[in-house]
Design a protein around this motif. Structure first.
Motif, PDB file in Angstrom:
ATOM      1  N   GLU A  27      -7.645  -4.417  -3.985  1.00  0.00           N
ATOM      2  CA  GLU A  27      -7.117  -3.446  -3.023  1.00  0.00           C
ATOM      3  C   GLU A  27      -6.011  -4.043  -2.159  1.00  0.00           C
ATOM      4  OE1 GLU A  27      -7.851  -0.139  -2.463  1.00  0.00           O
ATOM      5  OE2 GLU A  27      -8.998  -0.259  -4.331  1.00  0.00           O
ATOM      6  N   SER A  28      -4.998  -3.235  -1.887  1.00  0.00           N
ATOM      7  CA  SER A  28      -3.979  -3.634  -0.907  1.00  0.00           C
ATOM      8  C   SER A  28      -4.603  -3.653   0.484  1.00  0.00           C
ATOM      9  CB  SER A  28      -2.822  -2.631  -0.923  1.00  0.00           C
ATOM     10  OG  SER A  28      -2.162  -2.648  -2.161  1.00  0.00           O
ATOM     11  N   ARG A  82      -4.601  -2.110   3.562  1.00  0.00           N
ATOM     12  CA  ARG A  82      -4.082  -0.829   4.054  1.00  0.00           C
ATOM     13  C   ARG A  82      -4.080  -0.751   5.581  1.00  0.00           C
ATOM     14  NH1 ARG A  82      -3.397   2.290  -0.233  1.00  0.00           N
ATOM     15  NH2 ARG A  82      -4.532   1.722  -2.131  1.00  0.00           N
ATOM     16  N   PRO A  99       0.786  -1.241   0.000  1.00  0.00           N
ATOM     17  CA  PRO A  99       0.000   0.000   0.000  1.00  0.00           C
ATOM     18  C   PRO A  99       0.816   1.289   0.000  1.00  0.00           C
ATOM     19  CG  PRO A  99      -0.289  -1.255   2.054  1.00  0.00           C
ATOM     20  CD  PRO A  99       0.400  -2.144   1.093  1.00  0.00           C
ATOM     21  N   TYR A 147      -0.018  -6.867  -1.640  1.00  0.00           N
ATOM     22  CA  TYR A 147      -1.059  -6.659  -0.626  1.00  0.00           C
ATOM     23  C   TYR A 147      -0.504  -6.053   0.663  1.00  0.00           C
ATOM     24  CZ  TYR A 147      -4.209  -9.096  -3.721  1.00  0.00           C
ATOM     25  OH  TYR A 147      -4.971  -9.429  -4.818  1.00  0.00           O
TER      26      TYR A 147
END
Length: 435
Positions: A400-401, A403, A58, A348
């Protein structure tokens, strides 16, 4: 599709989609100008080109917007478009290099004492205790050379513990010519190039050509080593024939952990191959090899049949809302966790967290693989429930990473899960070699 790194490698090595997208960007320029027209297609192409070129967690890469956004003054702001690699600097945040400063603590003193322990079990208990205390109270000290020492010394000790070393430690029977003649697929060659580029971006390795050569040699060596343990199976599943069909992300991870030092990486991997943990952390390890014939012929790796199964078991008890959200989305925690784990969380998590993941699982026990995934899903609970309602949970988790998640921030929660579930989870995971 390209969220799965193996899929990206396959598509790029076979169809050269990046070159095609770059050509399309070039064709979308204003006549007589280098400016690329901003439209839905050029923005989407730009996103895919950056995402597939740039590996990173991220905070390690900046992915471009897929839409035109307004700035503070209300003007439309377009991301930087390009029609040739490398990508613009604005997508590559600067990452601080390795710190040369050594920090003394109880764990480093213990590892550096050099006093051989006659009982490996006793040594491991001390090491685990010191590692956990450091991880829980001083996580900022868990980095660099210290983690390399933890990995090397814990694996060396565990090789002498019967409960850990459940596989026979094979000697490598090949020769230099065997390694040299070992053919790597275009997918694997591209994987090596991608891993080296990531390592240089992280500043954990320096030169591209030397590192590429070293990693190529290491991938060939591990490939030869694992092939000599494979069984020949009569199966309709063609991917069980020959070597592991994907890229060996774990080997690449270990290579980068040891700063591109191929010999240290190989020494670690060779010893590690005898441990039960290797069957879960190292996807290529048990490909068509050393498993009971019923499990082997099914083509289902232990990472899915055991780790993923135990994740769902713990999740149902600890996070029933998350379990329900997955059920209502027609998706399972097993699928996303298998995806994360099979590529060692590349794209990730940030690099240090990936190193912490490997170290925690090697040092504290491979069942921490389960507890870590539960901790991640707990961290993402609010987002999971939200995306379940908007019916895009699969896309969110894949694209999506993860976060604001740091492995060692959740070590106490994972320790609680260990206290509750280790007897069930670890015994199940370490039974993989038994029919």
């Amino acid at each position: 599709m390209v969220s799965c790194l193996d899929t990206y490698l396959l598509l790029q090595s076979q169809y050269k989609f990046q070159e095609f997208l770059l050509q399309e960007q070039d064709a979308n320029k204003l006549e007589g100008s280098d400016l690329i027209i901003n439209d839905g297609l050029s923005l989407e192409r730009n996103y895919i080109l950056v995402k597939t070129f740039m590996i990173g967690g991220p905070t390690e890469r900046t992915l471009p917007s897929r839409t035109l956004e307004e700035d503070k003054s209300g003007n439309l702001k377009a991301p930087a478009l390009f029609s040739s690699y490398p990508i613009p600097r604005e997508y590559q945040p600067n990452i601080a290099g390795r710190s040369a400063m050594k920090q003394e603590n109880d764990l480093s003193k213990f590892l550096g004492s050099g006093r051989p322990e006659k009982k490996p079990n006793v040594w491991m208990e001390k090491c685990r205790d010191l590692f956990y205390k450091m991880a829980a109270s001083k996580p900022d000290q868990a980095k660099g050379n210290l983690l390399q020492q933890v990995l090397e010394q814990t694996v060396a000790q565990q090789c002498h513990i019967q409960e850990e070393a459940i596989f026979h430690l094979f000697d490598f029977s090949g020769t230099d010519s065997t390694i040299k003649n070992f053919k790597l697929l275009p997918l694997q060659l591209l994987g090596i190039k991608t891993a080296v580029r990531y390592g240089i971006h992280l500043k954990v390795i320096n030169t591209s050509s030397e590192s590429t050569e070293n990693l190529t040699q290491l991938v060939k060596l591990t490939g030869c080593f694992l092939r000599q343990q494979q069984r020949s199976l009569k199966s309709s599943l063609r991917f069980l024939e020959g070597s592991y069909p994907g890229f060996d992300w774990f080997t690449a991870t270990i290579f980068l952990i040891f700063n591109g030092h191929a010999e240290r990486a190989w020494n670690f991997l060779h010893k590690f191959s005898s441990l039960g943990a290797s069957g879960y952390l190292w996807m290529a390890r048990l490909h068509a090899s050393l498993l009971p014939i019923t499990l082997l012929s099914s083509g289902i790796p232990p990472l899915f049949s055991s780790t993923a199964h135990n994740i769902e078991l713990v999740l149902q008890i600890e996070l029933p809302l998350v379990t329900s959200a997955f059920t209502m989305s027609g998706y399972t925690p097993s699928q996303i966790c298998f995806h994360w784990l099979s590529q060692c969380f590349w794209n990730y998590l940030d690099w240090l967290d990936i190193v912490h993941y490997v170290t925690v699982c090697v040092c504290l026990g491979v069942d921490y693989q389960v507890y870590l995934c539960v901790a991640i899903l707990r961290h993402l609970q609010e987002n999971i429930l939200s995306h379940m309602q908007t019916q895009d949970l699969i896309i969110y988790l894949k694209e999506e990473s993860i976060r604001n998640f740091h492995v060692l921030d959740h070590i106490k929660f994972m320790k609680e899960l260990e206290t509750k579930y280790r007897k069930i989870v670890l015994s199940d995971m370490m039974n993989i070699s038994k029919p």
